[in-house]
Design a protein around this motif. Structure first.
Motif, short mmCIF file in Angstrom:
data_model
loop_
_atom_site.label_atom_id
_atom_site.label_comp_id
_atom_site.label_asym_id
_atom_site.label_seq_id
_atom_site.Cartn_x
_atom_site.Cartn_y
_atom_site.Cartn_z
N THR A 172 0.85 -1.20 0.00
CA THR A 172 0.00 0.00 0.00
C THR A 172 0.88 1.24 0.00
N ASN A 173 0.29 2.37 -0.37
CA ASN A 173 1.04 3.62 -0.37
C ASN A 173 1.59 3.92 1.02
N GLU A 174 0.81 3.63 2.04
CA GLU A 174 1.23 3.91 3.41
C GLU A 174 2.42 3.06 3.84
N ASP A 175 2.51 1.86 3.27
CA ASP A 175 3.64 0.97 3.59
C ASP A 175 4.98 1.61 3.21
N TYR B 189 13.10 1.58 7.90
CA TYR B 189 13.80 0.41 8.41
C TYR B 189 14.68 -0.29 7.38
N VAL B 190 14.36 -0.20 6.09
CA VAL B 190 15.07 -0.97 5.07
C VAL B 190 15.69 -0.05 4.02
N ASP B 191 16.51 -0.64 3.16
CA ASP B 191 17.24 0.11 2.14
C ASP B 191 16.60 0.04 0.76
N VAL B 192 15.89 -1.05 0.49
CA VAL B 192 15.28 -1.27 -0.82
C VAL B 192 13.80 -1.60 -0.64
N LEU B 193 12.95 -0.89 -1.37
CA LEU B 193 11.51 -1.18 -1.36
C LEU B 193 11.16 -1.95 -2.62
N GLN B 194 10.49 -3.06 -2.44
CA GLN B 194 10.14 -3.93 -3.56
C GLN B 194 8.65 -3.85 -3.86
N ILE B 195 8.33 -3.68 -5.14
CA ILE B 195 6.93 -3.66 -5.58
C ILE B 195 6.57 -5.05 -6.09
N PRO B 196 5.58 -5.72 -5.49
CA PRO B 196 5.21 -7.06 -5.93
C PRO B 196 4.73 -7.08 -7.38
N ALA B 197 4.91 -8.22 -8.01
CA ALA B 197 4.56 -8.35 -9.43
C ALA B 197 3.09 -8.03 -9.69
N LEU C 283 1.31 -5.94 -8.36
CA LEU C 283 1.01 -4.53 -8.11
C LEU C 283 1.87 -3.56 -8.90
N VAL C 284 2.69 -4.05 -9.80
CA VAL C 284 3.69 -3.19 -10.43
C VAL C 284 3.09 -2.15 -11.38
N ARG C 285 1.83 -2.32 -11.77
CA ARG C 285 1.18 -1.31 -12.61
C ARG C 285 0.42 -0.28 -11.78
N GLN C 286 0.43 -0.42 -10.47
CA GLN C 286 -0.26 0.52 -9.59
C GLN C 286 0.59 1.79 -9.47
N THR C 287 0.25 2.80 -10.23
CA THR C 287 1.07 4.01 -10.30
C THR C 287 1.27 4.65 -8.94
N ASP C 288 0.21 4.80 -8.16
CA ASP C 288 0.32 5.46 -6.87
C ASP C 288 1.31 4.74 -5.96
N LEU C 289 1.31 3.42 -6.00
CA LEU C 289 2.22 2.64 -5.16
C LEU C 289 3.67 2.81 -5.61
N VAL C 290 3.89 2.73 -6.91
CA VAL C 290 5.25 2.91 -7.45
C VAL C 290 5.77 4.31 -7.12
N VAL C 291 4.92 5.31 -7.29
CA VAL C 291 5.32 6.69 -7.01
C VAL C 291 5.61 6.88 -5.51
N ALA C 292 4.78 6.27 -4.66
CA ALA C 292 5.01 6.38 -3.21
C ALA C 292 6.36 5.79 -2.83
N ALA C 293 6.70 4.66 -3.43
CA ALA C 293 8.01 4.05 -3.16
C ALA C 293 9.14 4.94 -3.68
N ALA C 294 8.99 5.44 -4.90
CA ALA C 294 10.03 6.28 -5.49
C ALA C 294 10.25 7.55 -4.69
N ASN C 295 9.17 8.13 -4.17
CA ASN C 295 9.28 9.40 -3.45
C ASN C 295 9.96 9.28 -2.10
N THR C 296 10.17 8.06 -1.61
CA THR C 296 10.92 7.90 -0.36
C THR C 296 12.41 8.14 -0.59
N GLY C 297 12.84 8.09 -1.85
CA GLY C 297 14.25 8.21 -2.16
C GLY C 297 15.02 6.90 -2.02
N LYS C 298 14.32 5.85 -1.59
CA LYS C 298 14.96 4.54 -1.46
C LYS C 298 15.14 3.90 -2.84
N ILE C 299 15.99 2.89 -2.90
CA ILE C 299 16.09 2.08 -4.11
C ILE C 299 14.79 1.32 -4.28
#
Length: 272
Positions: free
Chosen positions: A96-99, A106-114, A116-132
């Protein structure tokens, strides 16, 4: 993405593939530390850049009574302890976006499950953390379509993105790896082969995913032979009693012999 950008990553000058490995899910502190200690020892011995993997929760279960986690914060703190104890980076998947913001603490790399990879909001939320960000290729997607998922991360001014092939649906209850997709996706981002999930046999009538762990070495060897950048393998000291994905995990006892063979193949490939 340059793997040097992964915090605490070691052995980056070895010219080896890099490794994302660990249990499917964090079942408790003792099991996570036990698996991490073994994997750190192997990766140090063989000079393999290593990222410890563990899911802090499993949201995409077939059945409502399937194991989903020990508690979000509890599992994330275990991942943090692994990182601090062994000096290695960690990766976990988010749903989820909140995740994204929570796990990024706590972690260095955020992984988007297969799935959910087309869920734009989720991908953007992960990217905006600045994490890998590690984008799993959907089982239903072509390698070429992953360039759009990668671009979503890049458009957030985050250059630290990689993609992972975890197989493609082959009928209703089997998966196959199309190795042509590896050089295709390498045009867009650093590319990883998820060996163990590629050997899943989903959609079983019992509601528990099956697998072909006997084919792990075959798929992994082929991935190294075609020049994949990284390898993803889930492992456990007792797969038969693991709480998630035990049917396709590699027994921890077999991990070092497999890595020895993959490193040997990589050294040969590097000569060409």
């Amino acid at each position: 993405m340059n793997i040097h950008n992964i915090p605490q990553i070691k052995h980056t000058e070895s010219d080896n593939f890099f490794l994302l490995a660990g249990p499917c899910a964090i079942e408790g502190e003792e099991m996570a530390m036990r698996i991490a200690e073994k994997l750190v020892g192997i990766s140090d011995k063989l000079q393999i850049p290593f990222v410890f993997k563990g899911s802090f929760k499993k949201a995409n279960r077939s059945r409502i009574d399937s194991f989903s986690g020990i508690g979000d914060e509890k599992a994330l703190k275990i991942l943090e302890k692994v990182s601090k104890t062994f000096g290695v980076p960690t990766v976990t998947d988010i749903h989820t976006n909140e995740d994204a913001a929570m796990a990024a603490e706590y972690v260095d790399v955020l992984q988007i499950p297969a799935f959910l990879v087309r869920q734009t909001d989720l991908v953007v939320a992960a990217a905006n953390t600045g994490k890998i960000v590690n984008l799993k290729k959907g089982q239903f997607m072509s390698p070429e379509s992953m360039k759009h998922a990668v671009q979503k991360v890049l458009d957030c001014n985050n250059q630290n993105v990689m993609v992972t092939d975890r197989g493609t649906m082959f009928g209703y209850q089997d998966m196959i790896v199309d190795y042509r997709g590896i050089p295709t996706m390498q045009q867009y981002a650093t590319t990883v082969l998820d060996v163990t999930h590629s050997l899943q046999q989903p959609n079983q009538t019992a509601g528990v995913t099956g697998g072909r762990p006997d084919m792990i070495e075959t798929v992994a060897k082929a991935g190294i032979a075609v020049g994949v950048d990284g390898i993803f393998i889930e492992t456990h000291f007792d797969p038969a009693n693991a709480k998630s994905d035990g049917a396709n995990m590699l027994h921890l006892d077999y991990f070092e012999p497999l890595m020895n063979r993959l490193v040997a193949i990589r050294k040969t490939i590097n000569q060409f």
